[in-house]
Design a protein around this motif. Structure first.
Motif, PDB file in Angstrom:
ATOM      1  N   ALA A 100       0.860  -1.188   0.000  1.00  0.00           N
ATOM      2  CA  ALA A 100       0.000   0.000   0.000  1.00  0.00           C
ATOM      3  C   ALA A 100       0.894   1.235   0.000  1.00  0.00           C
ATOM      4  CB  ALA A 100      -0.875  -0.014   1.246  1.00  0.00           C
ATOM      5  N   MET A 121      -3.508  -4.858  -5.305  1.00  0.00           N
ATOM      6  CA  MET A 121      -4.029  -4.642  -3.963  1.00  0.00           C
ATOM      7  C   MET A 121      -4.964  -5.807  -3.617  1.00  0.00           C
ATOM      8  SD  MET A 121      -3.860  -3.191  -1.207  1.00  0.00           S
ATOM      9  CE  MET A 121      -2.462  -2.291  -1.881  1.00  0.00           C
ATOM     10  N   ILE A 171      -7.970  -0.127  -1.893  1.00  0.00           N
ATOM     11  CA  ILE A 171      -7.545  -0.425  -0.506  1.00  0.00           C
ATOM     12  C   ILE A 171      -8.727  -0.184   0.442  1.00  0.00           C
ATOM     13  CG2 ILE A 171      -5.938   0.062   1.377  1.00  0.00           C
ATOM     14  CD1 ILE A 171      -3.931   1.136  -0.598  1.00  0.00           C
ATOM     15  N   GLY A 175      -9.129  -3.950   0.256  1.00  0.00           N
ATOM     16  CA  GLY A 175      -7.848  -4.330   0.876  1.00  0.00           C
ATOM     17  C   GLY A 175      -7.931  -4.295   2.389  1.00  0.00           C
ATOM     18  N   SER A 176      -8.417  -3.172   2.902  1.00  0.00           N
ATOM     19  CA  SER A 176      -8.524  -3.004   4.352  1.00  0.00           C
ATOM     20  C   SER A 176      -9.855  -3.488   4.907  1.00  0.00           C
ATOM     21  CB  SER A 176      -8.379  -1.510   4.711  1.00  0.00           C
ATOM     22  OG  SER A 176      -7.073  -1.065   4.437  1.00  0.00           O
TER      23      SER A 176
HETATM   24  O1  LIG Z   1      -3.125  -1.909   6.610  1.00  0.00           O
HETATM   25  C1  LIG Z   1      -2.418  -1.883   5.604  1.00  0.00           C
HETATM   26  O2  LIG Z   1      -1.667  -0.928   5.369  1.00  0.00           O
HETATM   27  C2  LIG Z   1      -2.495  -3.024   4.630  1.00  0.00           C
HETATM   28  C3  LIG Z   1      -2.969  -2.589   3.268  1.00  0.00           C
HETATM   29  C4  LIG Z   1      -4.356  -3.088   3.148  1.00  0.00           C
HETATM   30  C5  LIG Z   1      -4.537  -3.968   4.286  1.00  0.00           C
HETATM   31  N1  LIG Z   1      -3.499  -3.963   5.066  1.00  0.00           N
END
Ligand SMILES: O=C(O)[C@@H]1CCC=N1
Ligand SMILES: NC(=O)C1=CN([C@@H]2O[C@H](COP(=O)(O)OP(=O)(O)OC[C@H]3O[C@@H](n4cnc5c(N)ncnc54)[C@H](O)[C@@H]3O)[C@@H](O)[C@H]2O)C=CC1
Length: 273
Positions: A100, A121, A171, A175-176
């Motif tokens: 990220a 991602m 993200i 992603g998150s």
């Molecule tokens: O928290 C983070 O920075 C990483 C990127 C997306 C999920 N975990």
């Protein structure tokens, strides 16, 4: 390209999940190399997936055609410098970064070469073949794009975006976001325990409900998520009372604010790293 060897440099939570998804979906273990500084982590990935493992990143760089950069963003510059120092010619390798907050331009500057680069991602449900991966590429051939699509489709849904900035949106959305769902599950689990359910019961009740709700959505694509929610909500009933409370606490704008914070942090990291 599908016979290529792919090396995951820094096989922690995320790469472990991607490798798990690939193996589950028929990629040959011999075509995958996993590296880590930590021997215990390497032993686990070898035992679980029978892939090749090494603590020598330069060896993996030399042996693989595709290099997945999967260390924490703050470790990326050091890793790239070690590649430069190794003397290995990586000018023709395809790089994939799952980090990220590091742009293609920055990654190329770290590697001191305009290498073929994909930003991916992913999310941790890749482990179960239920992941989502956003993909963005620069200077890659159709064949390479096809290969990358094949790798990440093995872990769930793979979707290409046209603009690099959209990776930051991915993200926030996928992603998150497993963490947002887990947080919601944690909150329900905590309250279930406070109501007197045992730890085991609370965990079972919350996870089965989350799974059931997700499967309801997936199995009925013609019914909107809002309608699925409405179907649980009897007029003047218990769910209505709960949902009204959540709305009065501004759940929608809280979630939107969380996603904005996620994107803002990714943009901030782009300046820091
Ligand atoms: O928290 C983070 O920075 C990483 C990127 C997306 C999920 N975990
Ligand atoms: N965890 C997640 O849900 C997601 C993570 N990402 C990205 O994935 C990347 C990795 O994240 P995680 O897997 O969560 O972190 P992690 O800390 O679990 O994995 C990174 C691994 O790299 C190893 N490592 C560090 N430097 C190394 C080096 N020079 N050589 C070999 N191994 C080295 C560490 O021992 C560690 O096991 C990050 O850049 C993150 O932005 C992207 C999407 C989702």
């Amino acid at each position: 390209m599908s016979n290529k060897t792919i090396a995951f440099i820094g096989t922690g939570n995320m790469s472990y999940a991607i490798i798990g998804g690939m193996i589950k979906n028929g990629f040959a273990p011999q075509s995958i190399i996993a590296t880590n500084r930590n021997q215990d982590k390497l032993a686990k990935v070898a035992a679980d997936f029978q892939v090749q493992t090494t603590s020598d990143n330069n060896q993996a760089l030399r042996d693989a055609d595709v290099i997945v950069l999967s260390v924490k963003p703050q470790m990326m510059a050091e890793l790239c410098q070690s590649f430069i120092d190794s003397g290995v010619d990586f000018s023709d390798k395809l790089f994939i970064s799952v980090a990220a907050g590091i742009t293609v331009a920055r990654l190329r500057a770290m590697l001191a070469q305009k290498v073929k680069m994909v930003r991916c991602m992913p999310n941790t449900p890749c482990l179960l073949g239920r992941g989502v991966c956003g993909l963005y590429g620069e200077d890659i051939s159709c064949e390479e794009r096809e290969y990358v699509t094949k790798v990440f489709s093995a872990t769930g849904i793979a979707t290409w975006v046209e603009q690099e900035s959209q990776i930051n949106d991915v993200i926030a959305v996928t992603g998150s976001s497993p963490a947002y769902f887990f947080l919601f599950m944690e909150a329900i689990e905590e309250k279930a325990k406070a109501l007197g359910f045992s730890d085991e019961q609370a965990r079972q009740l919350v996870q089965q409900t989350a799974l059931g709700a997700a499967e309801m959505a997936v199995s009925q694509p013609d019914i909107s998520i809002a309608q699925l929610r409405a179907n649980v909500t009897s007029k003047g009933g218990t769910t209505h009372a709960a949902v009204e409370h959540l709305k009065s606490q501004h759940l929608h704008s809280t979630v939107a604010g969380a996603m904005d914070a996620c994107i803002a942090r990714a943009e901030e990291m782009e300046q820091e790293i």
